[in-house]
Design an enzyme around this catalytic site. Structure first.
Site, PDB file in Angstrom:
ATOM      1  N   ALA A 124       0.825  -1.209   0.000  1.00 17.85           N
ATOM      2  CA  ALA A 124       0.000   0.000   0.000  1.00 17.85           C
ATOM      3  C   ALA A 124       0.858   1.258   0.000  1.00 17.85           C
ATOM      4  O   ALA A 124       1.447   1.624   1.028  1.00 17.85           O
ATOM      5  CB  ALA A 124      -0.933  -0.003   1.207  1.00 17.85           C
ATOM      6  N   GLY A 129      -4.304  11.451  -3.615  1.00 17.86           N
ATOM      7  CA  GLY A 129      -3.542  12.616  -4.052  1.00 17.86           C
ATOM      8  C   GLY A 129      -2.069  12.352  -4.252  1.00 17.86           C
ATOM      9  O   GLY A 129      -1.285  13.284  -4.439  1.00 17.86           O
ATOM     10  N   ILE A 157      -5.327  -0.312  -4.021  1.00 14.43           N
ATOM     11  CA  ILE A 157      -4.443  -1.315  -3.423  1.00 14.43           C
ATOM     12  C   ILE A 157      -4.885  -2.709  -3.887  1.00 14.43           C
ATOM     13  O   ILE A 157      -5.948  -3.200  -3.510  1.00 14.43           O
ATOM     14  CB  ILE A 157      -4.443  -1.223  -1.881  1.00 14.43           C
ATOM     15  CG1 ILE A 157      -4.164   0.226  -1.444  1.00 14.43           C
ATOM     16  CG2 ILE A 157      -3.426  -2.193  -1.307  1.00 14.43           C
ATOM     17  CD1 ILE A 157      -2.898   0.836  -2.045  1.00 14.43           C
ATOM     18  N   GLU A 367       2.879   0.569 -11.563  1.00 13.24           N
ATOM     19  CA  GLU A 367       4.331   0.386 -11.433  1.00 13.24           C
ATOM     20  C   GLU A 367       5.112   1.473 -12.173  1.00 13.24           C
ATOM     21  O   GLU A 367       6.199   1.230 -12.696  1.00 13.24           O
ATOM     22  CB  GLU A 367       4.758  -1.012 -11.922  1.00 13.24           C
ATOM     23  CG  GLU A 367       4.207  -2.165 -11.105  1.00 13.24           C
ATOM     24  CD  GLU A 367       4.638  -2.123  -9.649  1.00 13.24           C
ATOM     25  OE1 GLU A 367       5.654  -1.476  -9.330  1.00 13.24           O
ATOM     26  OE2 GLU A 367       3.937  -2.733  -8.817  1.00 13.24           O
ATOM     27  N   SER A 370       3.946   5.466 -18.101  1.00 18.71           N
ATOM     28  CA  SER A 370       4.878   5.611 -19.224  1.00 18.71           C
ATOM     29  C   SER A 370       5.595   6.955 -19.157  1.00 18.71           C
ATOM     30  O   SER A 370       6.769   7.070 -19.535  1.00 18.71           O
ATOM     31  CB  SER A 370       4.124   5.484 -20.553  1.00 18.71           C
ATOM     32  OG  SER A 370       3.691   4.160 -20.758  1.00 18.71           O
TER      33      SER A 370
END
Length: 387
Positions: A124, A129, A157, A367, A370
């Site tokens: 997490a 924001g 999450i 993750e 781009s």
């Protein structure tokens, strides 16, 4: 770097692919149709994955994992990536390697049960924001005697609804930097059922049906000091040290889905006839196949080279950013072209193409977007010349 696979690597690829095709593919329709992954199905497939030696295969051998080097692990991830994400991630779990940063006591409580399939984790960081800018998080941890009190909200999450505990990153103070004040961050283990910790349903997602996201709320959630992961105020360093290769994991799973989509497109182009001949003989289709195969090959080489360099200790953030950027954008291109080749049939759920197309969208966001990957790459180029 050797471009051929060793006998062991080929065995892992073959074993994983057979498992995916025999144990995961048959359940894709149900998960896509219902948007739900039945708990009994999870336990059934998990038991088979453990028996096949595929469960927690990302973990080192000395803690009970398969002990795969990074390159072999990415080959394994590519094969798993062919299937519905909820199926391969939940049923053939790969516990976060950040668990390896824990103390001996924390390993006994969290790491080993995850490797044995008795518990599952979630990570997490993201807040409403604070996404790409983790230092902008507002959820806080304040020390109170020997305890810490957590307040705030995390969202997006993944699979928190079924996880037994969360690894939570909280702003725990401030420090001066050349650009002014910035947040100090500390990581914590937070068990389900801890007073003040609530997991709520998240958002409906166009990508990865059955793979849920949740909102985590912390309301004066009190934790003992033993729940700190790593050093106090060093959560950012813990994340950077242990989570870097997750970008390569994303890239590898994209390779598997792209290859599956390309294979469908090639087979269809060879079988479908229009105007008296196979559509693959038309340049408009054949050139699409050539471009799809070329982009896939380029992305695979970048991902696997970065994995090889990771094991050599020479990988850079730029290498991993390039690999993640290329693989995720390649998947979007290949999925879209595969549907175009199939025409209307490509949008029907008789084939996995519409799922692959939908699922591809999130890969350019999570993750590290781009845009963040491009920032990392350009920053490295400019710094080399004093920029």
């Amino acid at each position: 770097m050797h471009f051929g696979l060793s006998e062991e690597q080929q065995l892992i690829v073959d074993t994983t692919r057979a498992f995916v095709e025999n144990e995961l593919y048959p359940h894709e329709g149900e998960v896509e149709r219902t948007g739900h992954l039945r708990r009994e199905l999870v336990e059934e497939i998990k038991a088979k994955a453990i028996a096949a030696g595929l469960y927690a295969a990302n973990m080192p051998a000395d803690v009970g994992g398969a002990g795969l080097d990074t390159l072999t692990w990415l080959l394994y991830e590519k094969e798993l990536g062919r299937a519905n994400y909820a199926l391969h991630w939940t049923c053939v779990a790969r516990p976060s390697n950040i668990l390896l940063a824990g103390t001996a006591e924390q390993r006994e409580k969290y790491l080993f049960p995850c490797i044995r399939g008795e518990k599952s984790d979630c990570l997490a960081m993201t807040e409403p924001g604070a996404g790409s800018d983790l230092r902008g998080m507002k959820a806080s941890a304040v020390q109170d005697g020997s305890d810490w009190v957590l307040n705030g909200t995390k969202h997006f999450i993944s699979h928190a609804d079924i996880a037994d505990f969360a690894i939570v990153f909280m702003a725990s103070g401030e420090e001066e930097s050349p650009r002014g004040k910035r947040k100090k961050i500390t990581a914590f283990f937070v068990d389900k059922g801890t007073p003040g910790f609530t997991v709520r349903d998240g958002y409906r997602n166009v990508s990865h049906r059955g793979y849920t996201n949740s909102v985590l709320e912390f309301d004066d959630c009190r934790l003992p000091a033993a729940q700190v992961l790593g050093e106090v105020h060093k959560g950012f360093e813990v994340a950077n040290s242990w989570l870097g290769a997750t970008r390569l994991q994303v890239g590898a799973t994209c390779l598997g889905r792209a290859e599956r989509a390309l294979n469908h497109a090639v087979e269809y182009a060879a079988q479908r006839e229009q105007f008296g001949q196979q559509i693959g003989k038309f340049q408009g289709v054949s050139f699409k196949l050539a471009d799809m195969a070329t982009e896939l090959k380029a992305a695979e080489l970048m991902v696997m080279e970065a994995g090889w360099k990771y094991d050599q200790g020479t990988v850079t953030d730029q290498d991993m950013a390039m690999a993640k950027l290329k693989a995720t954008e390649m998947l979007a291109f290949v999925a879209d072209e595969a549907i175009q080749i199939h025409g209307g049939m490509g949008l029907m759920d008789d084939l996995p193409l519409e799922r692959i197309w939908r699922d591809a969208r999130v890969e350019r966001i999570w993750e590290g977007t781009s845009e963040i990957q491009r920032h990392i790459i350009s920053r490295a180029l400019l710094r080399a010349v004093g920029g």
